[in-house]
Design an enzyme around this catalytic site. Structure first.
Site, mmCIF file in Angstrom:
data_model
loop_
_atom_site.group_PDB
_atom_site.id
_atom_site.type_symbol
_atom_site.label_atom_id
_atom_site.label_comp_id
_atom_site.label_asym_id
_atom_site.label_seq_id
_atom_site.Cartn_x
_atom_site.Cartn_y
_atom_site.Cartn_z
ATOM 1 C CB CYS A 29 -37.739 -85.917 -79.245
ATOM 2 S SG CYS A 29 -36.023 -85.823 -79.710
ATOM 3 C CB CYS A 74 -34.676 -83.330 -78.378
ATOM 4 S SG CYS A 74 -35.297 -83.796 -80.008
ATOM 5 C CB CYS A 84 -46.678 -107.531 -104.146
ATOM 6 S SG CYS A 84 -47.398 -106.731 -105.564
ATOM 7 C CB CYS A 102 -48.201 -109.001 -107.625
ATOM 8 S SG CYS A 102 -46.870 -107.825 -107.328
#
Ligand SMILES: *[C@@H]1O[C@H](CO)[C@@H](O)[C@H](O)[C@H]1NC(C)=O
Ligand SMILES: *[C@@H]1O[C@H](CO)[C@@H](O)[C@H](O)[C@H]1NC(C)=O
Ligand SMILES: *[C@@H]1O[C@H](CO)[C@@H](O)[C@H](O)[C@H]1NC(C)=O
Length: 516
Positions: free
Chosen positions: A62, A65, A403, A406
């Site tokens: 990383c 890091c 959505c 929905c």
């Protein structure tokens, strides 16, 4: 308070804080450094044997890091003599250990004080910051200072708010214990000082047995320090006093402070400026208001060049300077009209009107539909409160156009609405409505996903969230049981079906169950 779009501001603020470079550095500390490499086997005993440990959970690949690596090692070497240990856990090898601590990003830094309970490291990822942060962690959370000159020094140039406890001669020990335990919890945010210095006792305490508590804020005069006036000194009262009084009268909002303003739940008044001189021009007037409305409204400045887009969350146009008050409890936004340039003299008047309940919120809303020709009532922001407060059971679906759940619910929902609509009695008592929550402001309920369904009973009792199956039967039963009109839509449907001329049966979408 989940209504507020915290993410926009915090992500903008976080972007600015991203560290650069260091790609060539190693994330893993060299064996020569004082950094201790921990594994699942050694972790527990190491943490318990050492009073103070800063642990870095990391992955060797990383980038952040790697850039932290050398700074972390250098800090470790310097902190050894203070008996503060720095340790590393390689999460590519110690997956279970990292999972136990809920590590979701690298590097994650946590502070341990002799137990496996941890607190987040809140300092910068620089050598000096690590050293000063950890050194402070190693000191007692309260400094007891008696000498007048030392006390003066403490309040001379503050970098963070200081909370002072002043103990009169016959103080009750319980209050002191409360103060110390609060200090342990809040040590990362503020400094805590305790004194029995007679001058301070004379100046701040009024009773022989009641300690005084005083908050000093950075960048403000000591005369402006806030004195706790209550008699009951319990943790909750003192904590809320500290929460209110450690905020500057007219502070700059930032990623670090935004959350604490949200948590205070007080209305937050923003002055957006795009030129420092604008801020200076309003400063005195706003500080005066902030003193008057302390504990009732918080006042902050926001630099429009960096965070101007936040204006949209507050229903304002990105035209600066602007002044807007966000009522966090109701999620209402009250802004000074942007039809013409902001006149600073209007700010105090506007705040007074707001306090008196005379200001009108700016509501984000679709226009009110001219006709309601569908079975499902098309609700919009302007009308929301009026419609849900009428003496009918009102079921509202809060949806977003994108959505999927929905969309799947839509046919069932329409069928449900038609059941009530087609019966003249039921139509008088029950309303089935939907509202596009992305285009309309609503208040009074918490929406964390779509669709969210609430029933507003006709008797005016609190809205009830619907958590059941998204089937016509389950929804109709819910309205009958939780509403206050008692309409049984299924009975109406079955009665109609039993009539000889009714040919079609109303098959229902049974068993459909979508999670939020
Ligand atoms: C650790 O945290 C848990 C849960 O918050 C708490 O119950 C426990 O007392 C803590 N232990 C220590 C040693 O602080
Ligand atoms: C206040 O309480 C702390 C923590 O228990 C204790 O160490 C300290 O001596 C107390 N202060 C006084 C003046 O008694
Ligand atoms: C409601 O009435 C309309 C027209 O009268 C009809 O087409 C529809 O099927 C009815 N719906 C229900 C659920 O009864």
């Amino acid at each position: 308070m989940k209504f507020i779009n915290v993410s926009i501001l915090t992500s903008v603020l976080a972007m600015l804080a991203v560290a650069k470079g260091g790609a060539d550095d190693a994330a893993i500390a060299s064996p020569d450094s004082a950094v201790v490499k921990l594994t699942a086997d050694t972790f527990g005993s190491f943490i318990k044997e050492n009073p103070l440990v800063l642990a870095e959970f990391f992955a060797p690949w990383c980038g952040h890091c790697k850039s932290l690596g050398p700074k972390f090692s250098a800090a470790a070497d310097k902190l050894v003599e203070k008996d503060i240990k720095l340790a590393q856990i390689d999460c590519t090898q110690e997956r279970d250990l990292c999972a136990d601590y809920g590590i979701r990003g690298y590097p994650t830094l946590k502070v341990f004080r002799g137990t496996t309970n941890s607190s987040d490291y809140l300092g910068q990822r620089e050598e000096e910051s690590i050293i000063s942060y950890m050194t402070k962690q190693s000191l007692p959370s309260v400094s007891a200072i008696e000498d007048s000159a030392d006390l003066l020094d403490t309040f001379a140039e503050l970098s963070e708010p200081v909370i002072l406890q002043v103990l009169p001669p016959d103080f009750k020990p319980a209050a002191n214990e409360t103060f110390y335990s609060l200090a342990d919890e809040l040590r990362n945010e503020f400094s805590f000082v305790s004194t029995s210095n007679p001058e301070y006792v004379e100046k701040y305490t009024s009773k022989k047995s009641t300690p005084a508590y005083v908050v000093f804020r950075p960048g403000e005069k000591t005369e402006d320090a806030s004195l706790f006036k209550g008699d009951t000194i319990d943790k909750a009262t003192l904590e809320s006093f500290i929460g209110v009084e450690t905020k500057p009268l007219f502070g700059e909002i930032s990623g670090a402070t935004f959350q604490s303003y949200m948590e205070s739940k007080l209305p937050l008044a923003y002055f957006f400026w795009d030129d420092e001189s604008q801020k200076e021009a309003v400063s005195d007037a706003i500080i005066k208001l902030a003193k008057k409305f302390r504990g009732e409204i918080n006042f902050v400045g926001l630099e429009a060049k960096k965070y101007g887009m936040h204006a949209k969350n507050l229903n304002m146009k990105e035209e600066f300077p602007l002044f807007v008050i966000h009522d966090l409890e109701g999620n209402f936004k009250y802004g000074i009209s942007q039809d013409k340039a902001l006149n600073y003299a209007d700010i105090p008047k506007f705040v007074e009107e707001f306090k008196a309940g005379k200001a009108l919120p700016i509501v984000k809303s679709e226009p009110i539909p001219e006709v309601q020709d569908e079975a499902v009532y098309h609700l919009v922001g302007y009308e929301h409160d009026k419609v849900v407060q009428q003496k009918k059971d009102v079921l509202v679906e809060y949806y977003a156009p994108w959505c999927g759940h929905c969309k799947r619910l839509a046919p069932t929902y329409e069928e449900l609405a038609a059941l009530y609509k087609n019966d003249s009695d039921a139509n008088e008592k029950v309303v089935i409505a939907k509202i596009d929550h992305t285009a309309n402001d609503v208040s009074g309920i918490e929406i964390t996903g779509y669709p969210t369904i609430f029933l507003y009973p006709a008797d005016g009792s609190k809205p009830i969230s619907y958590e059941g199956q998204r089937s016509l039967e389950a929804l109709a039963n819910f309205i009958q049981e939780k509403g206050s009109t008692g309409v049984d839509a299924l009975k109406i449907r079955d009665a109609k079906a039993a009539e000889p001329e009714a040919e079609e049966s109303t098959e229902t979408n049974n068993g459909a169950h979508d999670e939020l």
